[in-house]
Motif scaffolding. Structure first.
Motif, PDB file in Angstrom:
ATOM      1  N   ASN A  89       0.840  -1.207   0.000  1.00 19.79           N
ATOM      2  CA  ASN A  89       0.000   0.000   0.000  1.00 19.79           C
ATOM      3  C   ASN A  89       0.876   1.259   0.000  1.00 19.79           C
ATOM      4  N   LYS A  90       0.227   2.406  -0.002  1.00 24.44           N
ATOM      5  CA  LYS A  90       0.952   3.677  -0.103  1.00 24.44           C
ATOM      6  C   LYS A  90       1.875   3.899   1.101  1.00 24.44           C
ATOM      7  N   ALA A  91       1.397   3.519   2.291  1.00 27.77           N
ATOM      8  CA  ALA A  91       2.219   3.702   3.494  1.00 27.77           C
ATOM      9  C   ALA A  91       3.502   2.878   3.408  1.00 27.77           C
ATOM     10  N   ALA A  92       3.400   1.661   2.850  1.00 28.31           N
ATOM     11  CA  ALA A  92       4.594   0.814   2.692  1.00 28.31           C
ATOM     12  C   ALA A  92       5.545   1.404   1.649  1.00 28.31           C
ATOM     13  N   GLU A  93       4.976   1.939   0.550  1.00 28.38           N
ATOM     14  CA  GLU A  93       5.804   2.610  -0.467  1.00 28.38           C
ATOM     15  C   GLU A  93       6.628   3.729   0.170  1.00 28.38           C
ATOM     16  N   LYS A  94       5.940   4.548   0.955  1.00 24.31           N
ATOM     17  CA  LYS A  94       6.610   5.681   1.601  1.00 24.31           C
ATOM     18  C   LYS A  94       7.674   5.207   2.575  1.00 24.31           C
ATOM     19  N   MET A  95       7.358   4.144   3.333  1.00 20.87           N
ATOM     20  CA  MET A  95       8.301   3.637   4.331  1.00 20.87           C
ATOM     21  C   MET A  95       9.578   3.118   3.668  1.00 20.87           C
ATOM     22  N   ILE A  96       9.444   2.431   2.521  1.00 20.70           N
ATOM     23  CA  ILE A  96      10.600   1.853   1.827  1.00 20.70           C
ATOM     24  C   ILE A  96      11.250   2.873   0.892  1.00 20.70           C
ATOM     25  N   ALA A  97      10.666   4.086   0.808  1.00 16.67           N
ATOM     26  CA  ALA A  97      11.197   5.162  -0.048  1.00 16.67           C
ATOM     27  C   ALA A  97      11.108   4.802  -1.528  1.00 16.67           C
ATOM     28  N   ALA A  98       9.996   4.136  -1.917  1.00 12.73           N
ATOM     29  CA  ALA A  98       9.768   3.795  -3.326  1.00 12.73           C
ATOM     30  C   ALA A  98       8.931   4.875  -3.995  1.00 12.73           C
ATOM     31  N   HIS A  99       9.174   5.096  -5.282  1.00  9.24           N
ATOM     32  CA  HIS A  99       8.390   6.093  -6.022  1.00  9.24           C
ATOM     33  C   HIS A  99       7.052   5.527  -6.478  1.00  9.24           C
ATOM     34  N   ASN A 100       7.012   4.207  -6.729  1.00  8.96           N
ATOM     35  CA  ASN A 100       5.770   3.551  -7.116  1.00  8.96           C
ATOM     36  C   ASN A 100       5.841   2.071  -6.753  1.00  8.96           C
ATOM     37  N   LYS A 101       4.715   1.379  -6.920  1.00  9.59           N
ATOM     38  CA  LYS A 101       4.635  -0.028  -6.528  1.00  9.59           C
ATOM     39  C   LYS A 101       5.530  -0.926  -7.367  1.00  9.59           C
ATOM     40  N   ASN A 102       5.766  -0.540  -8.625  1.00  4.78           N
ATOM     41  CA  ASN A 102       6.552  -1.383  -9.522  1.00  4.78           C
ATOM     42  C   ASN A 102       7.982  -1.597  -9.016  1.00  4.78           C
ATOM     43  N   GLU A 103       8.459  -0.677  -8.177  1.00  3.89           N
ATOM     44  CA  GLU A 103       9.807  -0.828  -7.622  1.00  3.89           C
ATOM     45  C   GLU A 103       9.867  -1.925  -6.557  1.00  3.89           C
ATOM     46  N   LEU A 104       8.692  -2.350  -6.063  1.00  5.80           N
ATOM     47  CA  LEU A 104       8.650  -3.330  -4.977  1.00  5.80           C
ATOM     48  C   LEU A 104       8.000  -4.644  -5.382  1.00  5.80           C
ATOM     49  N   ILE A 105       6.914  -4.603  -6.165  1.00  5.67           N
ATOM     50  CA  ILE A 105       6.179  -5.815  -6.543  1.00  5.67           C
ATOM     51  C   ILE A 105       7.065  -6.728  -7.386  1.00  5.67           C
ATOM     52  N   GLY A 106       7.069  -7.992  -6.985  1.00  3.22           N
ATOM     53  CA  GLY A 106       7.880  -8.979  -7.694  1.00  3.22           C
ATOM     54  C   GLY A 106       9.254  -9.200  -7.077  1.00  3.22           C
ATOM     55  N   ARG A 107       9.643  -8.325  -6.181  1.00  8.65           N
ATOM     56  CA  ARG A 107      10.944  -8.470  -5.527  1.00  8.65           C
ATOM     57  C   ARG A 107      10.820  -9.340  -4.271  1.00  8.65           C
ATOM     58  N   SER A 108      11.939  -9.881  -3.834  1.00  7.39           N
ATOM     59  CA  SER A 108      11.952 -10.731  -2.655  1.00  7.39           C
ATOM     60  C   SER A 108      12.038  -9.887  -1.383  1.00  7.39           C
ATOM     61  N   ILE A 109      11.372 -10.361  -0.341  1.00  9.12           N
ATOM     62  CA  ILE A 109      11.459  -9.708   0.964  1.00  9.12           C
ATOM     63  C   ILE A 109      12.912  -9.657   1.435  1.00  9.12           C
ATOM     64  N   TYR A 110      13.688 -10.689   1.055  1.00 11.69           N
ATOM     65  CA  TYR A 110      15.089 -10.763   1.481  1.00 11.69           C
ATOM     66  C   TYR A 110      15.923  -9.600   0.952  1.00 11.69           C
ATOM     67  N   ASP A 111      15.443  -8.947  -0.124  1.00 15.61           N
ATOM     68  CA  ASP A 111      16.181  -7.794  -0.665  1.00 15.61           C
ATOM     69  C   ASP A 111      16.205  -6.623   0.313  1.00 15.61           C
ATOM     70  N   PHE A 112      15.274  -6.618   1.263  1.00 13.77           N
ATOM     71  CA  PHE A 112      15.147  -5.487   2.174  1.00 13.77           C
ATOM     72  C   PHE A 112      15.494  -5.843   3.623  1.00 13.77           C
ATOM     73  N   LEU A 113      15.417  -7.123   3.967  1.00  9.75           N
ATOM     74  CA  LEU A 113      15.699  -7.539   5.338  1.00  9.75           C
ATOM     75  C   LEU A 113      17.196  -7.565   5.601  1.00  9.75           C
ATOM     76  N   ILE A 114      17.569  -7.110   6.804  1.00 11.54           N
ATOM     77  CA  ILE A 114      18.962  -7.180   7.248  1.00 11.54           C
ATOM     78  C   ILE A 114      19.015  -8.183   8.389  1.00 11.54           C
ATOM     79  N   PHE A 115      19.739  -9.283   8.176  1.00  7.83           N
ATOM     80  CA  PHE A 115      19.843 -10.317   9.184  1.00  7.83           C
ATOM     81  C   PHE A 115      21.116 -10.126   9.998  1.00  7.83           C
TER      82      PHE A 115
END
Length: 412
Positions: A89-115
Motif C-alpha cells: 500500500n501507499k504507506a509501505a511505499e513511503k516507508m521503503i522510499a519507493a516512487h511507485n509499486k513497480n519498484e517493490l512488486i515482484g521483488r523478494s522480501i530478502y532484498d530489504f531484510l537485514i539479518f
C-alpha cells in the motif's frame, strides 16, 4: 441477478426443438417430453451459470474494495507469497522510499531484510519459507535510499486473488527505538553516577572525620578558637555537600510541607547576591501578589534555585540582568522562571541537558542540572528550558500547588 445465460440456453433449446419438428417430421408425445426436459435442463444450467457469474463479479468487487481498503490504511501493509512481494500500500511505499509499486512488486522480501544479531532470524525465516503467520517482531529493513529503519511487523495468513498469502502489517519504530536506547543509556549513566557518588562520598568522609576530630582536639588547647571555629564550620559545610551528593546514590525520605514561595525565593537571592555582585550581575525578583502556599521540601527547592541562578550568573561573563518571576500558571499550578541574557545554549544540546556528565561548561559535570531535574520530578513538577544563542536562556519551573507526596524520588 441478470439471467442472460438462462434466456440464451432456453431459447437455443426451444429453437432446436422447432427446427427438428419442421425439418424432420411430425412431433410425437415423446418428442414433446424430450423438448421440455431439454428446456428445463437448459434453464437450470443457465441459472447456475448466471449465479456463478454473479458470484465472480461480487468476488472481484470485494477484492477491489479489499485492495482499496488496504491501499488507504495508515500503516504499512505488504502482501507476499513465498517471500515474493505481491502488493504494497501507499504507506509501505513511503516507508521503503519507493516512487511507485513497480519498484517493490515482484521483488523478494530478502532484498530489504537485514539479518544480524538484532533480528529474530529463525522466526523470520520460518515465516517466509513456510508461509506461516508470525507474532509481533521487530526487524531491520534497508530502504531503497539506503537508510536503515526498524519495522515492527505482525503477519497473518489470508487470501488474495484466490491464493493463500501472508499479509504483513506494522509500523516504523525507528524513532521509538532510538528513544528507548537513549533512555537505557541515560539509566546506565545514572547508575554509574550513583556508584561514583557513593564511593567518592565514602572515601572523603573517612579522612574528613579524622581531620575534624584532631581540629576539635587542637581547639581545646589554644586561645585562638575563632580560627578553629571557621575551619570546623567549613568542614561541616563539606560534610553537608557530601550528604547532598549522596542523594544521587541512594533514596532518602523527603518531608513535604506547606511553604510560602516569596520568603523562600528571597532567601535564595540573598545567598547568591554576593556572587552576582562580584560578576556584575543584577537579580530582579517579580512575585505575583497573594500566591498560595505550595507543598514542597524547602531546602531541595532552594538548591534548585541556587543552581539555576549560579548557572545564569556564569552564563553572563560580562554581567547583565537576571529576572526571577513567580506567578500562577493555572488554577492548580505555579510557575517560577529564571531568565538571563547570557551566551545561550545551542538548540541541539537542550534535549540532553540534565543527563549526567553532559554540560555546556568547560569544567562542569552536568550533575547540578541533573539534580534539579530529579528534585522537580519528585515534586510532581516540570522543568522547561528555552534558549537562543547570543540572546539568553529562560528556565521555567512548573509546580503543582498540592499533590500526594511519596517517599524519596531522588534515587538513581
Amino acid at each position: 441477478m441478470k439471467r442472460n445465460a438462462q434466456i440464451i440456453l432456453v431459447s437455443i433449446s426451444i429453437l432446436f426443438s422447432l427446427v427438428q419438428a419442421i425439418f424432420f417430421g411430425e412431433y410425437h408425445f415423446l418428442d414433446i417430453t424430450e423438448c421440455l426436459v431439454a428446456t428445463l435442463i437448459a434453464w437450470i444450467v443457465g441459472w447456475q451459470y448466471d449465479k456463478l457469474r454473479l458470484f465472480a463479479k461480487e468476488r472481484k468487487k470485494s477484492e477491489q474494495n479489499y485492495k482499496k481498503l488496504i491501499e488507504w490504511l495508515p500503516k504499512p501493509v505488504i502482501i507476499h507469497q513465498d517471500s515474493i512481494i505481491l502488493f504494497v500500500n501507499k504507506a509501505a511505499e513511503k516507508m521503503i522510499a519507493a516512487h511507485n509499486k513497480n519498484e517493490l512488486i515482484g521483488r523478494s522480501i530478502y532484498d530489504f531484510l537485514i539479518f544480524d544479531s538484532n533480528n529474530n532470524i529463525k522466526e523470520i525465516r520460518k515465516g517466509l519459507q513456510k508461509n506461516v503467520a508470525t507474532s509481533s517482531i521487530v526487524v531491520r529493513l534497508k530502504r531503497l535510499d539506503g537508510k536503515i529503519i526498524f519495522f515492527e511487523v505482525t503477519s497473518e495468513l489470508s487470501q488474495y486473488e484466490g491464493k493463500e498469502i501472508i499479509l504483513s502489517i506494522g509500523k516504523d519504530v525507528t524513532d521509538d527505538k532510538k528513544q528507548t536506547d537513549s533512555l537505557l543509556l541515560k539509566s546506565e549513566k545514572l547508575a554509574l553516577v550513583g556508584q561514583m557518588a557513593a564511593g567518592i562520598a565514602h572515601e572523603i568522609r573517612n579522612p574528613l572525620t579524622s581531620i575534624k576530630g584532631f581540629i576539635q582536639l587542637f581547639r581545646s588547647n589554644t586561645y585562638q578558637k575563632e580560627y578553629y571555629d571557621i575551619v570546623l564550620s567549613e568542614l561541616e559545610r563539606i560534610n553537608h555537600i557530601l550528604g547532598e551528593f549522596l542523594v544521587l546514590a541512594k533514596p532518602s525520605i523527603t518531608v513535604f510541607e506547606e511553604n510560602e514561595l516569596e520568603p523562600l525565593i528571597k532567601d535564595v537571592v540573598t545567598l547568591v547576591n554576593t556572587q552576582s555582585i562580584m560578576n556584575s550581575a543584577q537579580i530582579i525578583v517579580e512575585i505575583s501578589p497573594e500566591l498560595p502556599t505550595i507543598l514542597c521540601e524547602k531546602n531541595q527547592l532552594k538548591q534548585v534555585l541556587i543552581n539555576l541562578l549560579k548557572n545564569a550568573i556564569e552564563a553572563m561573563p560580562n554581567g547583565g540582568l537576571i529576572k526571577i518571576n513567580a506567578q500562577m500558571k493555572s488554577p492548580n499550578q505555579i510557575s517560577i522562571s529564571v531568565n538571563d541574557h547570557g551566551v545561550g545554549i545551542p538548540k541541539e544540546r537542550i534535549p540532553t541537558l540534565g543527563e549526567p556528565f553532559y554540560t555546556t561548561k568547560e569544567k562542569g559535570t552536568g550533575l547540578g542540572l541533573m539534580t534539579c531535574f530529579k528534585i522537580i520530578e519528585s515534586h510532581h513538577g516540570e522543568l522547561i528550558i528555552e534558549s537562543e544563542e547570543g540572546i539568553g536562556t529562560t528556565i521555567e519551573i512548573l509546580l503543582p500547588i498540592s499533590f500526594q507526596p511519596f517517599f524519596s524520588t531522588l534515587s538513581s
